[in-house]
Design an enzyme around this catalytic site. Structure first.
Site, PDB file in Angstrom:
ATOM      1  N   LYS A   1      -8.725 -29.407   2.657  1.00 45.13           N
ATOM      2  CA  LYS A   1      -8.555 -29.672   4.505  1.00 45.13           C
ATOM      3  C   LYS A   1      -8.296 -31.262   5.294  1.00 45.13           C
ATOM      4  O   LYS A   1      -7.252 -31.066   5.412  1.00 45.13           O
ATOM      5  CB  LYS A   1     -10.046 -29.353   5.598  1.00 45.13           C
ATOM      6  CG  LYS A   1      -9.076 -29.115   7.170  1.00 45.13           C
ATOM      7  CD  LYS A   1     -10.326 -28.395   7.386  1.00 45.13           C
ATOM      8  CE  LYS A   1     -11.428 -29.638   8.097  1.00 45.13           C
ATOM      9  NZ  LYS A   1     -12.453 -28.933   9.257  1.00 45.13           N
TER      10      LYS A   1
ATOM     11  N   ASP B   1      -9.224 -25.327   9.415  1.00 46.41           N
ATOM     12  CA  ASP B   1     -10.500 -25.601  10.703  1.00 46.41           C
ATOM     13  C   ASP B   1     -11.644 -24.347  11.177  1.00 46.41           C
ATOM     14  O   ASP B   1     -11.261 -23.442  10.820  1.00 46.41           O
ATOM     15  CB  ASP B   1     -10.035 -26.401  11.048  1.00 46.41           C
ATOM     16  CG  ASP B   1      -9.882 -26.013  12.634  1.00 46.41           C
ATOM     17  OD1 ASP B   1      -9.174 -24.961  12.237  1.00 46.41           O
ATOM     18  OD2 ASP B   1      -9.452 -26.961  13.528  1.00 46.41           O
TER      19      ASP B   1
END
Ligand code: SF4
Length: 273
Positions: free
Chosen positions: A181, A199
């Site tokens: 991420k 997210d």
């Protein structure tokens, strides 16, 4: 003269007993407050049911035309969306994203001005050292581990990359504290790559709306990358995060002011399709 207690007369509590009774009362009060807070954070039953249905992939999937239309609207409303983590260059962005794991952007933004004022390059950060970094970021959750990672990654960048942030996913993900991420955020914001950092907001939107169902963040990421038209990919990550942060809220989505409500397939939405 000493007082004599007879039969059922209750003896007044001793200091020790009084303290124990007070502690028990406080414990009960705190437990009630905690339960109340948890109840407030919990989604209403109907909504939770609708979210569970969405998580099972039991809602219709979006067509390509619907995905295109959603992003056309996001782009029309906010042509140049920006991330909310403060940074001044690729390195401070990388550090800010590492610090933001399990913390809010607002919390990170409170701590980073002091840190970046003294160390905005890998060399300066490595020189600053773990102890000073820890001191400067101690308001952020998991600050001990994060200080260790930031000091280590700064040393690696300084010694192996001439102080530059690498542009490849493999090299980024090899740095301490950097996962997929974080690498996606840096690749997208610092280097303009069409990546999708999934997210908690994007994961929820992908599943809840039916836009990109997936059991894991990676599945949602792959679906979004495969289906969002290339012309929107540069900003798609920001549009979705902002949508999740300010409109499609976890507990109480603001469907009445949602610009993609007619496209959304969530059975719990509070406006008619
Ligand atoms: S209508 Fe909009 S705000 Fe409501 S659930 Fe769907 S996407 Fe989220």
């Amino acid at each position: 003269m000493p007082v004599i207690y007879i039969g059922t007369m209750a003896k007044p509590a001793t200091g020790k007993k009084k303290r124990a009774a007070k502690a028990a009362k406080t414990k009960t009060r705190l437990a009630k407050a905690k339960a109340g807070k948890a109840a407030k954070l919990k989604a209403p039953p109907q909504q939770a049911k609708a979210d569970a249905k969405a998580m099972h992939g039991d809602i219709p999937r979006w067509t390509d035309a619907e995905i295109d239309e959603a992003f056309r609207r996001f782009a029309a409303r906010e042509p140049h969306p920006k991330g909310e983590l403060h940074h001044t260059n690729a390195f401070t962005l990388l550090v800010a994203v590492v610090l933001s794991a399990q913390a809010t952007d607002a919390g990170v933004n409170k701590a980073t001005p002091g840190l970046f004022a003294v160390a905005d390059t890998p060399e300066k950060m490595a020189k600053l050292g773990e102890d000073r970094i820890r001191e400067l970021i101690k308001t952020i959750g998991l600050y001990r581990t994060k200080a260790k990672n930031v000091a280590a990654l700064a040393t690696i960048l300084s010694e192996q990359y001439h102080g530059e942030v690498p542009r490849s996913r493999e090299e980024l993900e090899a740095l301490p504290g950097v996962g997929r991420k974080t690498a996606n955020v840096v690749l997208n914001i610092a280097f303009g790559e069409p990546t999708m950092a999934v997210d908690t907001h994007i994961f929820r939107i992908g599943n809840r709306t039916g836009m990109a169902p997936g059991k894991t963040p990676r599945e949602v990421e792959d679906e979004l990358v495969a289906r969002i038209p290339a012309k929107y990919m540069q900003h798609a990550h920001h549009w979705l995060i902002l949508h999740g942060r300010y409109t499609c809220l976890a507990r109480k989505p603001l469907c009445e002011r949602c610009i993609i409500a007619d496209l959304c397939k969530w059975p719990g939405k509070t406006v008619a399709a």
